[in-house]
Design a protein around this motif. Structure first.
Motif, PDB file in Angstrom:
ATOM      1  N   PRO A   1      74.894  -3.650 -64.689  1.00  0.00           N
ATOM      2  CA  PRO A   1      75.076  -2.326 -65.546  1.00  0.00           C
ATOM      3  C   PRO A   1      74.565  -2.374 -66.999  1.00  0.00           C
ATOM      4  CG  PRO A   1      76.426  -2.461 -63.652  1.00  0.00           C
ATOM      5  CD  PRO A   1      75.973  -3.942 -63.666  1.00  0.00           C
ATOM      6  N   SER A   2      75.257  -3.628 -67.541  1.00  0.00           N
ATOM      7  CA  SER A   2      75.490  -3.595 -69.070  1.00  0.00           C
ATOM      8  C   SER A   2      74.096  -3.969 -69.550  1.00  0.00           C
ATOM      9  CB  SER A   2      76.488  -4.484 -69.555  1.00  0.00           C
ATOM     10  OG  SER A   2      76.127  -6.040 -69.232  1.00  0.00           O
ATOM     11  N   ILE A   3      73.134  -4.640 -68.818  1.00  0.00           N
ATOM     12  CA  ILE A   3      71.831  -5.158 -68.974  1.00  0.00           C
ATOM     13  C   ILE A   3      70.984  -3.839 -68.837  1.00  0.00           C
ATOM     14  CG2 ILE A   3      69.764  -6.545 -68.703  1.00  0.00           C
ATOM     15  CD1 ILE A   3      71.655  -8.827 -67.694  1.00  0.00           C
ATOM     16  N   SER A   4      71.119  -3.083 -67.716  1.00  0.00           N
ATOM     17  CA  SER A   4      70.391  -1.743 -67.559  1.00  0.00           C
ATOM     18  C   SER A   4      70.650  -0.873 -68.728  1.00  0.00           C
ATOM     19  CB  SER A   4      71.030  -1.278 -66.271  1.00  0.00           C
ATOM     20  OG  SER A   4      70.661  -1.915 -65.160  1.00  0.00           O
ATOM     21  N   ALA A   5      72.051  -0.829 -69.258  1.00  0.00           N
ATOM     22  CA  ALA A   5      72.286  -0.027 -70.298  1.00  0.00           C
ATOM     23  C   ALA A   5      71.535  -0.433 -71.617  1.00  0.00           C
ATOM     24  CB  ALA A   5      73.767   0.015 -70.735  1.00  0.00           C
ATOM     25  N   ALA A   6      71.248  -1.607 -71.918  1.00  0.00           N
ATOM     26  CA  ALA A   6      70.671  -2.068 -72.986  1.00  0.00           C
ATOM     27  C   ALA A   6      69.184  -1.919 -72.908  1.00  0.00           C
ATOM     28  CB  ALA A   6      70.985  -3.776 -73.362  1.00  0.00           C
ATOM     29  N   SER A   7      68.848  -2.105 -71.838  1.00  0.00           N
ATOM     30  CA  SER A   7      67.277  -1.940 -71.211  1.00  0.00           C
ATOM     31  C   SER A   7      66.852  -0.228 -71.719  1.00  0.00           C
ATOM     32  CB  SER A   7      66.901  -2.189 -69.653  1.00  0.00           C
ATOM     33  OG  SER A   7      65.904  -1.913 -69.479  1.00  0.00           O
ATOM     34  N   ILE A   8      67.883   0.485 -71.476  1.00  0.00           N
ATOM     35  CA  ILE A   8      67.686   1.925 -71.470  1.00  0.00           C
ATOM     36  C   ILE A   8      67.463   2.199 -73.076  1.00  0.00           C
ATOM     37  CG2 ILE A   8      68.559   4.228 -71.065  1.00  0.00           C
ATOM     38  CD1 ILE A   8      69.444   3.164 -68.502  1.00  0.00           C
ATOM     39  N   LEU A   9      68.585   1.615 -73.853  1.00  0.00           N
ATOM     40  CA  LEU A   9      68.628   1.851 -75.245  1.00  0.00           C
ATOM     41  C   LEU A   9      67.592   1.422 -75.911  1.00  0.00           C
ATOM     42  CD1 LEU A   9      72.390   1.407 -76.302  1.00  0.00           C
ATOM     43  CD2 LEU A   9      71.351   3.423 -75.530  1.00  0.00           C
ATOM     44  N   ALA A  10      67.062   0.196 -75.532  1.00  0.00           N
ATOM     45  CA  ALA A  10      65.742  -0.655 -76.130  1.00  0.00           C
ATOM     46  C   ALA A  10      64.558   0.246 -75.922  1.00  0.00           C
ATOM     47  CB  ALA A  10      65.844  -1.795 -75.660  1.00  0.00           C
ATOM     48  N   LYS A  11      64.288   0.781 -74.696  1.00  0.00           N
ATOM     49  CA  LYS A  11      63.233   1.708 -74.184  1.00  0.00           C
ATOM     50  C   LYS A  11      62.915   2.962 -75.038  1.00  0.00           C
ATOM     51  CE  LYS A  11      59.633   2.408 -71.094  1.00  0.00           C
ATOM     52  NZ  LYS A  11      58.298   2.740 -72.364  1.00  0.00           N
ATOM     53  N   VAL A  12      64.250   3.729 -74.826  1.00  0.00           N
ATOM     54  CA  VAL A  12      64.363   5.030 -75.444  1.00  0.00           C
ATOM     55  C   VAL A  12      64.180   4.583 -76.940  1.00  0.00           C
ATOM     56  CG1 VAL A  12      65.517   6.981 -75.796  1.00  0.00           C
ATOM     57  CG2 VAL A  12      65.720   6.075 -73.586  1.00  0.00           C
ATOM     58  N   SER A  13      64.829   3.956 -77.422  1.00  0.00           N
ATOM     59  CA  SER A  13      64.760   3.733 -79.127  1.00  0.00           C
ATOM     60  C   SER A  13      63.305   3.358 -79.408  1.00  0.00           C
ATOM     61  CB  SER A  13      65.464   2.570 -79.616  1.00  0.00           C
ATOM     62  OG  SER A  13      66.951   3.150 -79.415  1.00  0.00           O
ATOM     63  N   ARG A  14      62.678   2.406 -78.569  1.00  0.00           N
ATOM     64  CA  ARG A  14      61.236   2.257 -79.091  1.00  0.00           C
ATOM     65  C   ARG A  14      60.135   3.171 -78.646  1.00  0.00           C
ATOM     66  NH1 ARG A  14      56.463   0.183 -77.670  1.00  0.00           N
ATOM     67  NH2 ARG A  14      55.375  -1.451 -79.221  1.00  0.00           N
ATOM     68  N   ASP A  15      60.374   3.870 -77.715  1.00  0.00           N
ATOM     69  CA  ASP A  15      59.515   5.031 -77.329  1.00  0.00           C
ATOM     70  C   ASP A  15      59.457   6.057 -78.398  1.00  0.00           C
ATOM     71  OD1 ASP A  15      58.781   3.751 -75.010  1.00  0.00           O
ATOM     72  OD2 ASP A  15      59.521   5.101 -73.569  1.00  0.00           O
ATOM     73  N   ARG A  16      60.748   6.298 -78.980  1.00  0.00           N
ATOM     74  CA  ARG A  16      60.873   7.551 -79.908  1.00  0.00           C
ATOM     75  C   ARG A  16      60.144   6.834 -81.165  1.00  0.00           C
ATOM     76  NH1 ARG A  16      67.383   8.781 -79.434  1.00  0.00           N
ATOM     77  NH2 ARG A  16      67.106  10.026 -77.281  1.00  0.00           N
ATOM     78  N   LEU A  17      60.198   5.776 -81.633  1.00  0.00           N
ATOM     79  CA  LEU A  17      59.544   5.035 -82.775  1.00  0.00           C
ATOM     80  C   LEU A  17      57.915   5.150 -82.498  1.00  0.00           C
ATOM     81  CD1 LEU A  17      61.442   1.887 -83.515  1.00  0.00           C
ATOM     82  CD2 LEU A  17      61.463   3.853 -84.864  1.00  0.00           C
ATOM     83  N   MET A  18      57.360   4.820 -81.353  1.00  0.00           N
ATOM     84  CA  MET A  18      55.963   4.959 -80.992  1.00  0.00           C
ATOM     85  C   MET A  18      55.523   6.432 -80.929  1.00  0.00           C
ATOM     86  SD  MET A  18      55.279   1.797 -81.177  1.00  0.00           S
ATOM     87  CE  MET A  18      53.377   1.934 -80.604  1.00  0.00           C
ATOM     88  N   VAL A  19      56.465   7.442 -80.722  1.00  0.00           N
ATOM     89  CA  VAL A  19      55.999   8.903 -80.822  1.00  0.00           C
ATOM     90  C   VAL A  19      56.078   9.303 -82.338  1.00  0.00           C
ATOM     91  CG1 VAL A  19      56.747  11.187 -80.294  1.00  0.00           C
ATOM     92  CG2 VAL A  19      56.910   9.646 -78.514  1.00  0.00           C
ATOM     93  N   ALA A  20      57.022   8.685 -83.147  1.00  0.00           N
ATOM     94  CA  ALA A  20      56.914   9.127 -84.454  1.00  0.00           C
ATOM     95  C   ALA A  20      55.328   8.458 -85.080  1.00  0.00           C
ATOM     96  CB  ALA A  20      58.123   8.734 -85.047  1.00  0.00           C
TER      97      ALA A  20
END
Length: 191
Positions: free
Chosen positions: A121-140
């Motif tokens: 679960p802790s790696i899943s949570a890190a995976s989600i934070l990394a993916k959402v953060s990067r996706d937001r950067l790419m949208v910007a």
């Protein structure tokens, strides 16, 4: 104080690689955690604030294109993992890292877990934070570099991205050390 660590964006032709580390609070469970690639964008976006709110600690690190090109994507990912772990407060006493490689200079003992983003679960949570953060950067980034379609493909080598790259040439966010971009730049020097 076990931290999960994962990254997003190793394979794209453009943009940063983002690494996150998360220490979950066992008393404040989060339902629905899984490998970010298995979750819809809406589900990842819904889980993101829950992780931020309920985690004992989290850290998100962005390794920019210039550093990726300077030290290579593997080393950039390893550096990001170390920085993410060092950014945790309170500090982790152990790290669970998605994959089969461990950075050399981690601030705590660690284990590499292949497929860990679907198992821990802790790696899943890190995976989600990394993916959402990067996706937001790419949208910007899409707003700064129109025509490439970064909001849609997030920098990955889709047919649409490759066509835009051929038509427009590389922008400042394209990774110069990645084959399709390097090839275009090398061809440009011949003329």
């Amino acid at each position: 104080m076990v931290a999960g660590v994962d990254e997003a964006g190793r394979g794209p032709l453009a943009g940063p690689v983002v690494v996150a580390a998360v220490i979950l609070d066992k008393r404040r469970r989060i339902k629905g955690l899984d490998d970010s690639k298995k979750l819809s964008e809406a589900k990842r976006e819904a889980l993101f604030p829950l992780i931020v709110e309920r985690a004992l600690a989290y850290s998100v690190v962005v390794i920019e294109r210039e550093e990726i090109d300077r030290i290579n994507i593997f080393q950039a990912t390893m550096v990001g993992m170390t920085r993410a772990l060092r950014g945790l407060a309170p500090a982790a006493t152990e790290a669970l890292i998605d994959g089969n490689q461990l950075p050399r200079d981690l601030p705590c003992p660690a284990r590499a877990i292949i497929g860990g983003d679907a198992l821990e679960p802790s790696i899943s949570a890190a995976s989600i934070l990394a993916k959402v953060s990067r996706d937001r950067l790419m949208v910007a980034m899409d707003g700064h570099y129109p025509g490439y379609g970064f909001a849609a493909h997030k920098g990955y080598s889709t047919p649409g991205h490759l066509a835009a790259l051929q038509r427009l040439g590389p922008c400042a966010e394209h990774r110069r050390s990645f084959a399709p971009v390097k090839l275009l730049l090398d061809q440009g020097r011949l003329f």
